[in-house]
Write a protein that holds these residues in place. Structure first.
Motif, PDB file in Angstrom:
ATOM      1  N   SER A  33       0.839  -1.213   0.000  1.00  0.00           N
ATOM      2  CA  SER A  33       0.000   0.000   0.000  1.00  0.00           C
ATOM      3  C   SER A  33       0.864   1.250   0.000  1.00  0.00           C
ATOM      4  CB  SER A  33      -0.909   0.007   1.232  1.00  0.00           C
ATOM      5  OG  SER A  33      -0.140   0.067   2.415  1.00  0.00           O
ATOM      6  N   MET A  34       0.271   2.344  -0.449  1.00  0.00           N
ATOM      7  CA  MET A  34       0.944   3.645  -0.457  1.00  0.00           C
ATOM      8  C   MET A  34       0.834   4.257   0.936  1.00  0.00           C
ATOM      9  SD  MET A  34       1.896   4.163  -3.697  1.00  0.00           S
ATOM     10  CE  MET A  34       2.001   5.940  -3.901  1.00  0.00           C
ATOM     11  N   SER A  35       1.898   4.913   1.368  1.00  0.00           N
ATOM     12  CA  SER A  35       1.810   5.620   2.656  1.00  0.00           C
ATOM     13  C   SER A  35       1.018   6.914   2.502  1.00  0.00           C
ATOM     14  CB  SER A  35       3.217   5.930   3.194  1.00  0.00           C
ATOM     15  OG  SER A  35       3.943   6.725   2.267  1.00  0.00           O
ATOM     16  N   SER A  36       1.021   7.475   1.304  1.00  0.00           N
ATOM     17  CA  SER A  36       0.196   8.657   1.022  1.00  0.00           C
ATOM     18  C   SER A  36      -0.155   8.652  -0.454  1.00  0.00           C
ATOM     19  CB  SER A  36       0.947   9.953   1.381  1.00  0.00           C
ATOM     20  OG  SER A  36       2.153  10.034   0.637  1.00  0.00           O
ATOM     21  N   ASP A  37      -1.352   9.127  -0.797  1.00  0.00           N
ATOM     22  CA  ASP A  37      -1.793   9.062  -2.180  1.00  0.00           C
ATOM     23  C   ASP A  37      -2.879  10.104  -2.403  1.00  0.00           C
ATOM     24  OD1 ASP A  37      -1.972   8.274  -4.754  1.00  0.00           O
ATOM     25  OD2 ASP A  37      -2.578   6.224  -4.354  1.00  0.00           O
ATOM     26  N   GLY A  38      -3.168  10.310  -3.661  1.00  0.00           N
ATOM     27  CA  GLY A  38      -4.190  11.288  -3.998  1.00  0.00           C
ATOM     28  C   GLY A  38      -5.586  10.747  -3.748  1.00  0.00           C
ATOM     29  N   VAL A  39      -6.552  11.653  -3.657  1.00  0.00           N
ATOM     30  CA  VAL A  39      -7.938  11.262  -3.424  1.00  0.00           C
ATOM     31  C   VAL A  39      -8.449  10.471  -4.623  1.00  0.00           C
ATOM     32  CG1 VAL A  39     -10.272  12.133  -3.003  1.00  0.00           C
ATOM     33  CG2 VAL A  39      -8.299  13.304  -2.007  1.00  0.00           C
ATOM     34  N   GLN A  40      -9.172   9.374  -4.332  1.00  0.00           N
ATOM     35  CA  GLN A  40      -9.757   8.508  -5.351  1.00  0.00           C
ATOM     36  C   GLN A  40      -8.718   7.835  -6.250  1.00  0.00           C
ATOM     37  OE1 GLN A  40     -13.001   7.823  -5.298  1.00  0.00           O
ATOM     38  NE2 GLN A  40     -13.182   9.198  -3.538  1.00  0.00           N
ATOM     39  N   LYS A  41      -7.495   7.727  -5.735  1.00  0.00           N
ATOM     40  CA  LYS A  41      -6.453   7.020  -6.470  1.00  0.00           C
ATOM     41  C   LYS A  41      -6.240   5.636  -5.848  1.00  0.00           C
ATOM     42  CE  LYS A  41      -5.406  10.428  -9.255  1.00  0.00           C
ATOM     43  NZ  LYS A  41      -5.605  10.338 -10.711  1.00  0.00           N
ATOM     44  N   ARG A  42      -5.855   4.701  -6.671  1.00  0.00           N
ATOM     45  CA  ARG A  42      -5.591   3.360  -6.154  1.00  0.00           C
ATOM     46  C   ARG A  42      -4.371   3.393  -5.228  1.00  0.00           C
ATOM     47  NH1 ARG A  42      -6.578  -1.056 -10.978  1.00  0.00           N
ATOM     48  NH2 ARG A  42      -8.738  -0.473 -11.446  1.00  0.00           N
ATOM     49  N   SER A  43      -4.534   2.825  -4.047  1.00  0.00           N
ATOM     50  CA  SER A  43      -3.478   2.903  -3.043  1.00  0.00           C
ATOM     51  C   SER A  43      -2.953   1.534  -2.618  1.00  0.00           C
ATOM     52  CB  SER A  43      -3.986   3.633  -1.793  1.00  0.00           C
ATOM     53  OG  SER A  43      -4.356   4.952  -2.108  1.00  0.00           O
ATOM     54  N   MET A  44      -3.633   0.462  -3.009  1.00  0.00           N
ATOM     55  CA  MET A  44      -3.210  -0.870  -2.575  1.00  0.00           C
ATOM     56  C   MET A  44      -3.079  -1.804  -3.776  1.00  0.00           C
ATOM     57  SD  MET A  44      -5.346  -1.430   0.956  1.00  0.00           S
ATOM     58  CE  MET A  44      -6.917  -0.940   0.265  1.00  0.00           C
ATOM     59  N   GLN A  45      -2.062  -2.671  -3.679  1.00  0.00           N
ATOM     60  CA  GLN A  45      -1.841  -3.664  -4.727  1.00  0.00           C
ATOM     61  C   GLN A  45      -1.835  -5.057  -4.096  1.00  0.00           C
ATOM     62  OE1 GLN A  45       2.139  -4.423  -6.450  1.00  0.00           O
ATOM     63  NE2 GLN A  45       1.227  -3.886  -8.429  1.00  0.00           N
ATOM     64  N   ILE A  46      -2.603  -5.954  -4.682  1.00  0.00           N
ATOM     65  CA  ILE A  46      -2.704  -7.318  -4.162  1.00  0.00           C
ATOM     66  C   ILE A  46      -2.120  -8.280  -5.205  1.00  0.00           C
ATOM     67  CG2 ILE A  46      -4.245  -9.159  -3.379  1.00  0.00           C
ATOM     68  CD1 ILE A  46      -6.275  -6.975  -2.677  1.00  0.00           C
ATOM     69  N   SER A  47      -1.168  -9.080  -4.784  1.00  0.00           N
ATOM     70  CA  SER A  47      -0.672 -10.192  -5.601  1.00  0.00           C
ATOM     71  C   SER A  47      -1.164 -11.462  -4.934  1.00  0.00           C
ATOM     72  CB  SER A  47       0.864 -10.177  -5.662  1.00  0.00           C
ATOM     73  OG  SER A  47       1.330  -8.964  -6.223  1.00  0.00           O
ATOM     74  N   HIS A  48      -1.815 -12.344  -5.715  1.00  0.00           N
ATOM     75  CA  HIS A  48      -2.471 -13.467  -5.057  1.00  0.00           C
ATOM     76  C   HIS A  48      -2.354 -14.742  -5.886  1.00  0.00           C
ATOM     77  CE1 HIS A  48      -5.995 -13.428  -7.818  1.00  0.00           C
ATOM     78  NE2 HIS A  48      -5.689 -12.151  -7.914  1.00  0.00           N
ATOM     79  N   ARG A  49      -2.544 -15.867  -5.209  1.00  0.00           N
ATOM     80  CA  ARG A  49      -2.552 -17.173  -5.852  1.00  0.00           C
ATOM     81  C   ARG A  49      -3.544 -18.054  -5.110  1.00  0.00           C
ATOM     82  NH1 ARG A  49       2.890 -19.911  -5.258  1.00  0.00           N
ATOM     83  NH2 ARG A  49       2.032 -20.618  -3.282  1.00  0.00           N
ATOM     84  N   ASN A  50      -4.492 -18.580  -5.854  1.00  0.00           N
ATOM     85  CA  ASN A  50      -5.502 -19.484  -5.284  1.00  0.00           C
ATOM     86  C   ASN A  50      -6.281 -18.839  -4.137  1.00  0.00           C
ATOM     87  OD1 ASN A  50      -4.611 -21.520  -7.074  1.00  0.00           O
ATOM     88  ND2 ASN A  50      -3.030 -22.149  -5.629  1.00  0.00           N
ATOM     89  N   VAL A  51      -6.566 -17.550  -4.278  1.00  0.00           N
ATOM     90  CA  VAL A  51      -7.380 -16.834  -3.292  1.00  0.00           C
ATOM     91  C   VAL A  51      -8.576 -16.230  -4.032  1.00  0.00           C
ATOM     92  CG1 VAL A  51      -7.465 -14.944  -1.624  1.00  0.00           C
ATOM     93  CG2 VAL A  51      -5.384 -16.331  -1.846  1.00  0.00           C
ATOM     94  N   LYS A  52      -9.783 -16.509  -3.561  1.00  0.00           N
ATOM     95  CA  LYS A  52     -10.982 -16.039  -4.258  1.00  0.00           C
ATOM     96  C   LYS A  52     -11.386 -14.627  -3.862  1.00  0.00           C
ATOM     97  CE  LYS A  52     -12.987 -20.635  -4.969  1.00  0.00           C
ATOM     98  NZ  LYS A  52     -14.167 -21.507  -4.721  1.00  0.00           N
ATOM     99  N   ALA A  53     -11.129 -14.275  -2.596  1.00  0.00           N
ATOM    100  CA  ALA A  53     -11.570 -12.955  -2.133  1.00  0.00           C
ATOM    101  C   ALA A  53     -10.684 -12.501  -0.991  1.00  0.00           C
ATOM    102  CB  ALA A  53     -13.024 -12.997  -1.676  1.00  0.00           C
ATOM    103  N   VAL A  54     -10.596 -11.199  -0.835  1.00  0.00           N
ATOM    104  CA  VAL A  54      -9.860 -10.597   0.282  1.00  0.00           C
ATOM    105  C   VAL A  54     -10.831  -9.686   1.018  1.00  0.00           C
ATOM    106  CG1 VAL A  54      -7.944  -9.128   0.961  1.00  0.00           C
ATOM    107  CG2 VAL A  54      -7.669 -10.714  -0.930  1.00  0.00           C
TER     108      VAL A  54
END
Length: 434
Positions: free
Chosen positions: A367-388
């Motif tokens: 995740s970003m420690s700081s980011d703009g409003v309505q900007k994507r702030s988190m990135q998920i890398s996943h394997r064999n996971v249906k939902a977070v």
């Protein structure tokens, strides 16, 4: 003066008595090997070395080749434990060796292993040396890395040249000096197998290559060596040719071993030689185009071979190479094929482990420690996971900053845990993952 005179007769008597004592030869009984190993366990290396020397001299007198060989090897090991590499190797070579073929095979293999161990232990110092040209023998302390490797290869070649004399003898005969493997019977269980794989492993180890070998790896044509081996004739001249790349020599050794096993109808042993060759090549050719060539060659070996338990080692190797390339679907399919074919074989068990690792669930979150409003702030890398599932907790920013006593303006991990436990989430949501 009287006292002095009174002492003189006593001195004369003492000298007379000493002169009557006859020297006796005392025979020192050699310690048993168990007693010597007990000394080693107690870190009494010098005492153990002395006792090994006693056993060595006794063995030479009796011409007991087995004891002679054992004492030579153990003596050198103890000297190496005292960090006297040059002295240990020099004295080992200066000692007379037994003349029988088995003993000399063991001692040459041990000599080669000791040289390469010496190079690895003192690589930084050895690689600064300049070659000394002299008609007289050059001391090991002046040998360059290239000279050490060349001499180790000479010893391996001398043993390998005698392969026809010990081809069918079992590696268990050398179990005291060579660690037996856990492969099924009739795959890697001859001395010929052990010598070939040991030498091929050294030749393919790039840390033993010289500058030209490393620079000229690109000259090795993968397509010419990756396929089924051709005629095994002429391999003796190829491995002896200094102009041929070490990797090509290793390939020639493994092709020759494959042909020897295949001619005798040992299908699984011949497959092992091919699998080792392809795995060895995969360690040196990392470009995806080359990796594709290796995977296709391995797939061809698997499809053109008889269905025997050891074929699962090919499935596991191919699955691992596919996994390394990022194709987890193909890797899982290949591993399942191996697991289902012979589940209890070594390769089948490896395939089962690969399937389990590929099917396991995992995800990472950045995740970003700081980011703009309505900007994507988190990135998920996943394997064999249906939902977070997410929960967000509000932090009283001004209150938090007001009691901060350092430059860390964010809650620490312990403080974040206390915050989560002390209040309800401000928001909760879930994301379905593709």
């Amino acid at each position: 003066m009287k006292r002095f005179l009174s002492i003189l007769p006593l001195i004369g008597l003492s000298l007379f008595l000493l002169g009557q004592v006859r020297p006796r030869s005392v025979t020192v009984k050699p310690s048993s090997w168990e007693e010597i190993e007990a000394l080693v366990d107690e870190q009494k290396i010098d005492a153990a070395l002395t006792q090994v020397r006693v056993r060595l001299e006794a063995a030479k007198t009796k011409k007991d080749s087995g004891e002679w060989t054992r004492a030579l090897v153990r003596m050198t090991q103890l000297r190496l434990a005292l960090h006297g590499y040059e002295t240990a190797v020099r004295d080992f070579r200066a000692e007379p060796w037994p003349t029988d073929a088995t003993s000399r095979t063991i001692l040459k293999l041990y000599d080669a292993a000791t040289l390469t161990s010496y190079l690895q232990a003192y690589s930084w110092e050895i690689r600064k040396r300049e070659r000394v040209e002299s008609k007289a023998a050059v001391d090991l302390k002046a040998w360059t890395a290239d000279q050490i490797v060349a001499d180790a290869n000479r010893l391996f070649q001398e043993v390998w040249n005698e392969r026809s004399t010990f081809g069918t003898r079992r590696i268990q005969e050398l179990s005291e000096y060579v660690n037996p493997n856990n492969y099924p019977p009739n795959i890697r269980d001859t001395i010929r197998d052990a010598v070939t794989y040991l030498w091929a492993s050294q030749l393919s180890n790039s840390s033993f290559w010289n500058v030209d070998d490393s620079a000229n790896l690109y000259r090795v044509k993968l397509k010419d060596v990756v396929g089924p081996p051709g005629k095994a004739s002429g391999v003796e001249s190829r491995v002896a040719d200094a102009s041929i790349h070490p990797l090509l020599k290793a390939v020639s050794l493994l092709d020759e071993l494959h042909a020897w096993h295949q001619q005798a109808g040992r299908v699984e042993a011949s497959l092992e030689a091919q699998f080792v060759k392809l795995e060895m090549l995969s360690q040196h050719f990392n470009v995806e185009e080359d990796r594709t060539i290796i995977r296709e060659a391995l797939a061809a070996v698997i499809s053109n071979s008889k269905t025997v338990p050891h074929i699962t080692m090919g499935h596991s190797l191919l699955a691992r190479l596919q996994q390394d390339s990022g194709d987890f679907v193909a890797a899982r399919k290949e591993a399942l094929a191996g697991r289902n074919a012979f589940p209890t074989s070594i390769g089948g068990q490896r395939c089962n482990h690969l399937v389990a690792s590929i099917e396991s669930s995992d995800f990472t979150l950045q995740s970003m420690s700081s980011d703009g409003v309505q900007k994507r702030s988190m990135q998920i890398s996943h394997r064999n996971v249906k939902a977070v599932h997410f929960r967000a907790y509000a932090v009283p920013v001004y209150e938090w900053l007001g009691r901060a006593r350092d430059y860390n303006l964010l809650p620490s991990s312990d403080e974040a845990i206390r915050l989560v436990r002390s209040q309800k989430p401000a928001s909760s949501w879930s994301i379905e993952l593709p």
